[in-house]
Scaffold this active site. Structure first.
Site, PDB file in Angstrom:
ATOM      1  N   TYR A  48      -8.500 -11.920  -4.870  1.00 18.87           N
ATOM      2  CA  TYR A  48      -7.614 -12.738  -4.040  1.00 18.87           C
ATOM      3  C   TYR A  48      -8.037 -14.183  -4.260  1.00 18.87           C
ATOM      4  O   TYR A  48      -8.984 -14.667  -3.647  1.00 18.87           O
ATOM      5  CB  TYR A  48      -7.733 -12.320  -2.572  1.00 18.87           C
ATOM      6  CG  TYR A  48      -6.999 -13.213  -1.600  1.00 18.87           C
ATOM      7  CD1 TYR A  48      -5.740 -13.712  -1.909  1.00 18.87           C
ATOM      8  CD2 TYR A  48      -7.562 -13.562  -0.374  1.00 18.87           C
ATOM      9  CE1 TYR A  48      -5.062 -14.535  -1.029  1.00 18.87           C
ATOM     10  CE2 TYR A  48      -6.894 -14.378   0.519  1.00 18.87           C
ATOM     11  CZ  TYR A  48      -5.642 -14.863   0.183  1.00 18.87           C
ATOM     12  OH  TYR A  48      -4.968 -15.685   1.052  1.00 18.87           O
ATOM     13  N   ASP A  79      -3.874 -11.022  -6.115  1.00 19.44           N
ATOM     14  CA  ASP A  79      -3.111 -12.244  -5.877  1.00 19.44           C
ATOM     15  C   ASP A  79      -3.837 -13.387  -6.591  1.00 19.44           C
ATOM     16  O   ASP A  79      -4.889 -13.852  -6.156  1.00 19.44           O
ATOM     17  CB  ASP A  79      -3.030 -12.511  -4.370  1.00 19.44           C
ATOM     18  CG  ASP A  79      -2.201 -13.743  -4.037  1.00 19.44           C
ATOM     19  OD1 ASP A  79      -1.755 -14.430  -4.976  1.00 19.44           O
ATOM     20  OD2 ASP A  79      -2.021 -14.016  -2.840  1.00 19.44           O
ATOM     21  N   HIS A 162       4.800 -10.835  -0.011  1.00 24.98           N
ATOM     22  CA  HIS A 162       4.479 -10.516  -1.401  1.00 24.98           C
ATOM     23  C   HIS A 162       5.094  -9.169  -1.764  1.00 24.98           C
ATOM     24  O   HIS A 162       5.096  -8.237  -0.957  1.00 24.98           O
ATOM     25  CB  HIS A 162       2.959 -10.431  -1.612  1.00 24.98           C
ATOM     26  CG  HIS A 162       2.269 -11.761  -1.560  1.00 24.98           C
ATOM     27  ND1 HIS A 162       1.821 -12.403  -2.686  1.00 24.98           N
ATOM     28  CD2 HIS A 162       1.957 -12.571  -0.514  1.00 24.98           C
ATOM     29  CE1 HIS A 162       1.258 -13.544  -2.340  1.00 24.98           C
ATOM     30  NE2 HIS A 162       1.318 -13.668  -1.025  1.00 24.98           N
TER      31      HIS A 162
END
Length: 386
Positions: A48, A79, A162
């Site tokens: 992330y 991500d 997302h």
């Protein structure tokens, strides 16, 4: 928010793998799992990345940590908070700007020979995983793993802003599992089910009068009939729910695509309503799962033997043999192959591989002079202890 930041790697419990090493990154932004599956080592990475493209140090630190796993295939997802292709991975209106983070990611890709798995399957397609029309959620995998890939796809955004991205790899096999039927007690609260059960009992006793049958046999037969009726009803209800879920997913996907091409407030509100309906269906599924957990502990909470048996049964399932090597050093993963391997092993375990001549054994034993007790010593040994 430091309290909400974190990454995890979830693995289905019946996957036959061996954990070799786990490495955690700073601030809960990365985790690496080195495992062995089907005689192949593989590195799973979940990240992330920090928001914003101005600080590339996260990816340089990640690059340094990955150096210790040299020549091991990598599957990295998460991500990235940065696009790879400045032309395809953003909306058309965005101005291209090569940031330091973008350079750091491409260095990482080059150093470890990684590829964007979705972009390989869709080389010129425009699609976005983030609501602001950016492609920032990625799966980067080693180029050597491409041959075993089946498919890559972007799922729909249902609750989060997302969109999940998925790909299927043939090197990770699911195993068959057995299921025990259990009555869904919540169905009995439905008037439709109550009517169904009453009618089934009434019809059963019309065909099977109480006075002409053994009570125990009659009760067991009635349970079997009711079980069949309830399984049929629950199956049809599940199919309807799955169909509705699938239709909602497709509607959300179509609305999202239309919104990407032409944004309007009405379309946006319509999309939010569909997500609300989808969220309600998922919430019902989660509530039922929690109900099952609470029910098990409520029924057995004050009865130690039942609760212990319930926990031991789950522990037994988790300790099932998922993988075994046969005599040719090949890994067997299905229940059938594992059972056959055990059978072959134990059938040969006590079988002598040499031919035995009985006369040689007799000759050997006759030549051995074994010591023996004298008659007096033997009587003393067999006498009562006093």
């Amino acid at each position: 928010d430091g309290k909400s930041r974190g990454v995890a790697i979830l693995i289905k419990k019946n996957i036959p793998f061996t954990e070799i090493k786990v490495v955690k990154g700073e601030e809960g932004r990365a985790i690496m799992l080195l495992w062995e599956i089907m005689s192949q080592k593989m590195l799973l990475v979940n990240i992330y990345a920090p928001v914003g493209g101005g600080d590339p140090t996260f990816f340089y630190r990640l690059n340094a940590k990955l150096q210790q796993f040299n020549d091991i295939p990598i599957i990295m997802g998460g991500d990235f908070n940065e696009v790879l292709d400045l032309q395809l991975d953003r909306s058309i209106k965005a101005k291209p700007h090569i940031s330091g983070t973008n350079r750091a990611i491409h260095t990482l890709i080059s150093d470890f020979n990684l590829v964007d798995v979705w972009r390989v399957v869709n080389p010129t397609t425009r699609n976005y995983t983030f609501f602001s029309h950016s492609w920032i959620d990625l799966f980067l995998i080693s180029r050597s793993l491409l041959g075993d890939m089946f498919a890559a796809d972007i799922e729909i955004r249902t609750i989060s802003d997302h969109a999940p991205i998925s790909f299927t790899h043939s090197g990770i096999l699911g195993l068959e599992r057995s299921r025990n039927w259990r009555l869904n007690a919540s169905l009995l609260q439905l008037l439709e089910v109550q009517t169904l059960v009453k009618k089934a009992i009434s019809d059963f006793y019309k065909c099977n009068p109480k006075g002409e049958s053994d009570t125990g046999l009659l009760w067991d037969t009635l349970k079997a009939v009711l079980r069949g009726k309830l399984i049929s009803y629950a199956t049809n209800r599940k199919k309807e729910r799955l169909q509705k879920t699938s239709e909602l997913e497709q509607e959300i996907k179509d609305k999202e695509l239309a919104l990407k091409l032409n944004f309007s407030l009405d379309s946006f509100h319509s999309l939010q309503y569909l997500k609300y309906e989808f969220n309600k269906l998922m919430s019902q599924k989660v509530e039922f799962a929690l109900f099952r957990v609470r029910q098990s502990y409520f029924e057995a909470g004050e009865k130690v033997s039942k609760l212990l048996a319930y926990r031991l049964r789950k522990l037994t399932v988790s300790n099932n043999i998922r993988l075994i090597k046969n005599e040719f050093n090949r890994q067997m993963v299905t229940n059938r192959d594992i059972n056959v391997t055990f059978k072959q092993f134990y059938s040969k375990l006590y079988t002598s591989e040499s031919k035995v001549d009985i006369s040689d054994i007799d000759t050997y034993l006759m030549d051995i002079k074994l010591p023996c007790l004298s008659p007096g010593d033997r009587d003393a040994v067999e006498a009562p202890i006093g």
